[in-house]
Design a protein around this motif. Structure first.
Motif, mmCIF file in Angstrom:
data_model
loop_
_atom_site.group_PDB
_atom_site.id
_atom_site.type_symbol
_atom_site.label_atom_id
_atom_site.label_comp_id
_atom_site.label_asym_id
_atom_site.label_seq_id
_atom_site.Cartn_x
_atom_site.Cartn_y
_atom_site.Cartn_z
ATOM 1 N N MET A 31 11.627 -12.032 4.219
ATOM 2 C CA MET A 31 11.116 -11.772 2.870
ATOM 3 C C MET A 31 9.774 -11.039 2.944
ATOM 4 O O MET A 31 9.550 -10.044 2.249
ATOM 5 N N THR A 32 8.878 -11.518 3.781
ATOM 6 C CA THR A 32 7.559 -10.908 3.910
ATOM 7 C C THR A 32 7.662 -9.476 4.408
ATOM 8 O O THR A 32 6.995 -8.567 3.887
ATOM 9 N N VAL A 33 8.508 -9.248 5.410
ATOM 10 C CA VAL A 33 8.698 -7.896 5.942
ATOM 11 C C VAL A 33 9.308 -6.981 4.874
ATOM 12 O O VAL A 33 8.879 -5.835 4.699
ATOM 13 N N GLY A 34 10.294 -7.501 4.145
ATOM 14 C CA GLY A 34 10.935 -6.707 3.092
ATOM 15 C C GLY A 34 9.954 -6.294 2.004
ATOM 16 O O GLY A 34 9.939 -5.144 1.564
ATOM 17 N N ILE A 35 9.117 -7.224 1.578
ATOM 18 C CA ILE A 35 8.128 -6.911 0.542
ATOM 19 C C ILE A 35 7.136 -5.873 1.054
ATOM 20 O O ILE A 35 6.776 -4.938 0.334
ATOM 21 N N GLY A 36 6.708 -6.020 2.297
ATOM 22 C CA GLY A 36 5.779 -5.039 2.869
ATOM 23 C C GLY A 36 6.377 -3.648 2.908
ATOM 24 O O GLY A 36 5.704 -2.648 2.590
ATOM 25 N N SER A 37 7.642 -3.556 3.270
ATOM 26 C CA SER A 37 8.315 -2.255 3.329
ATOM 27 C C SER A 37 8.445 -1.628 1.942
ATOM 28 O O SER A 37 8.174 -0.443 1.747
ATOM 29 N N ILE A 38 8.838 -2.446 0.968
ATOM 30 C CA ILE A 38 8.974 -1.939 -0.404
ATOM 31 C C ILE A 38 7.611 -1.545 -0.961
ATOM 32 O O ILE A 38 7.472 -0.509 -1.623
ATOM 33 N N LEU A 39 6.596 -2.341 -0.686
ATOM 34 C CA LEU A 39 5.233 -2.033 -1.131
ATOM 35 C C LEU A 39 4.791 -0.674 -0.597
ATOM 36 O O LEU A 39 4.316 0.175 -1.347
ATOM 37 N N ALA A 40 4.987 -0.465 0.699
ATOM 38 C CA ALA A 40 4.559 0.801 1.305
ATOM 39 C C ALA A 40 5.277 1.992 0.690
ATOM 40 O O ALA A 40 4.643 2.996 0.337
ATOM 41 N N SER A 41 6.583 1.882 0.549
ATOM 42 C CA SER A 41 7.324 3.039 0.011
ATOM 43 C C SER A 41 7.033 3.259 -1.471
ATOM 44 O O SER A 41 6.998 4.396 -1.934
ATOM 45 N N THR A 42 6.778 2.194 -2.227
ATOM 46 C CA THR A 42 6.503 2.333 -3.660
ATOM 47 C C THR A 42 5.112 2.907 -3.916
ATOM 48 O O THR A 42 4.940 3.786 -4.759
ATOM 49 N N VAL A 43 4.133 2.423 -3.189
ATOM 50 C CA VAL A 43 2.752 2.841 -3.434
ATOM 51 C C VAL A 43 2.491 4.247 -2.916
ATOM 52 O O VAL A 43 1.765 5.020 -3.547
ATOM 53 N N LEU A 44 3.093 4.634 -1.810
ATOM 54 C CA LEU A 44 2.750 5.911 -1.180
ATOM 55 C C LEU A 44 3.691 7.066 -1.492
ATOM 56 O O LEU A 44 3.492 8.160 -0.983
ATOM 57 N N SER A 45 4.703 6.850 -2.313
ATOM 58 C CA SER A 45 5.592 7.967 -2.643
ATOM 59 C C SER A 45 6.015 7.896 -4.106
ATOM 60 O O SER A 45 5.841 6.880 -4.772
ATOM 61 N N ASP A 46 6.575 8.987 -4.592
ATOM 62 C CA ASP A 46 7.047 9.040 -5.977
ATOM 63 C C ASP A 46 8.358 8.277 -6.151
ATOM 64 O O ASP A 46 8.706 7.858 -7.249
ATOM 65 N N SER A 47 9.106 8.173 -5.069
ATOM 66 C CA SER A 47 10.397 7.505 -5.139
ATOM 67 C C SER A 47 10.467 6.452 -4.041
ATOM 68 O O SER A 47 10.223 6.781 -2.870
ATOM 69 N N PRO A 48 10.717 5.210 -4.321
ATOM 70 C CA PRO A 48 11.077 4.656 -5.626
ATOM 71 C C PRO A 48 9.863 4.534 -6.552
ATOM 72 O O PRO A 48 8.732 4.480 -6.093
ATOM 73 N N SER A 49 10.165 4.486 -7.845
ATOM 74 C CA SER A 49 9.090 4.337 -8.823
ATOM 75 C C SER A 49 8.542 2.915 -8.762
ATOM 76 O O SER A 49 9.128 2.035 -8.132
#
Length: 194
Positions: free
Chosen positions: A50-68
């Motif tokens: 869970m912690t790893v998954g949230i970190g991955s989603i956080l990184a991709s959400t904050v640093l790129s346009d997609s995902p929103s």
């Protein structure tokens, strides 16, 4: 691609990253409020996932346009729901708990290594010795037990004058060898004969 691009950022990106980070942070606080602090614990392998998954989603959400931001928060919400369901299943349906969780195993007891368990955990004696040193152990004779927990962390319990509460070791594989140290003798004999 010019190397200057690696060190550049425009004000639109600063604004977008800041808004996404703040939105994600607020969203995580809300989810954690509903689901409890266990969400970021490392008590079991599914908590760690869970912690790893949230970190991955956080990184991709904050640093790129997609995902929103909303897509990222939705994905995290789904992870929180899955973790909540897994936690309920673990508590209510005991046979499934064994399928979901790893079992803690003894790596060393009464100063002796459990070689089969070390091999199963893909650990060497050097790995255990490092943990012993971090726990200020000067001699193997000081060690009551070293347990590899379900998260991969190692717990070191030293010998002392306090009588153990054996119920603390109910879920640990080979815990019967703690109660009767003589049972470790065949292990020692087998090693001496090699």
């Amino acid at each position: 691609m010019k190397w200057e691009a690696w060190f550049s950022i425009d004000w639109q990106q600063v604004f977008g990253i800041s808004l996404s980070a703040i939105g994600f942070y607020v969203g995580l606080m809300i989810f954690t409020r509903f689901m409890g602090l266990r969400s970021f614990s490392k008590l079991s392998s599914h908590d760690f996932a869970m912690t790893v998954g949230i970190g991955s989603i956080l990184a991709s959400t904050v640093l790129s346009d997609s995902p929103s931001l909303l897509q990222g928060l939705f994905a995290v919400g789904v992870l929180f729901i899955i973790q909540g369901l897994v936690s309920i299943i673990r508590r209510k349906i005991k046979p499934l708990k064994a399928l979901i969780d790893n079992q803690p195993i003894i790596l060393m007891a009464h100063g002796e290594y459990f070689w089969d368990n070390l091999k199963e955990a893909n650990l060497s004696t050097s790995d255990v010795q490092q943990v012993l040193r971090k726990n200020s152990v000067k001699s193997k004779s000081q060690v009551f037990v070293v347990i590899m927990e379900t998260t991969g962390d190692m717990s070191v319990i030293k010998n002392d004058d306090v009588r153990p509460d054996w119920s603390l070791f109910d879920d640990v594989r080979d815990s019967e060898m703690l109660i009767n140290p003589a049972k470790t003798a065949p292990i020692k004999d087998a090693l001496n004969n090699v």
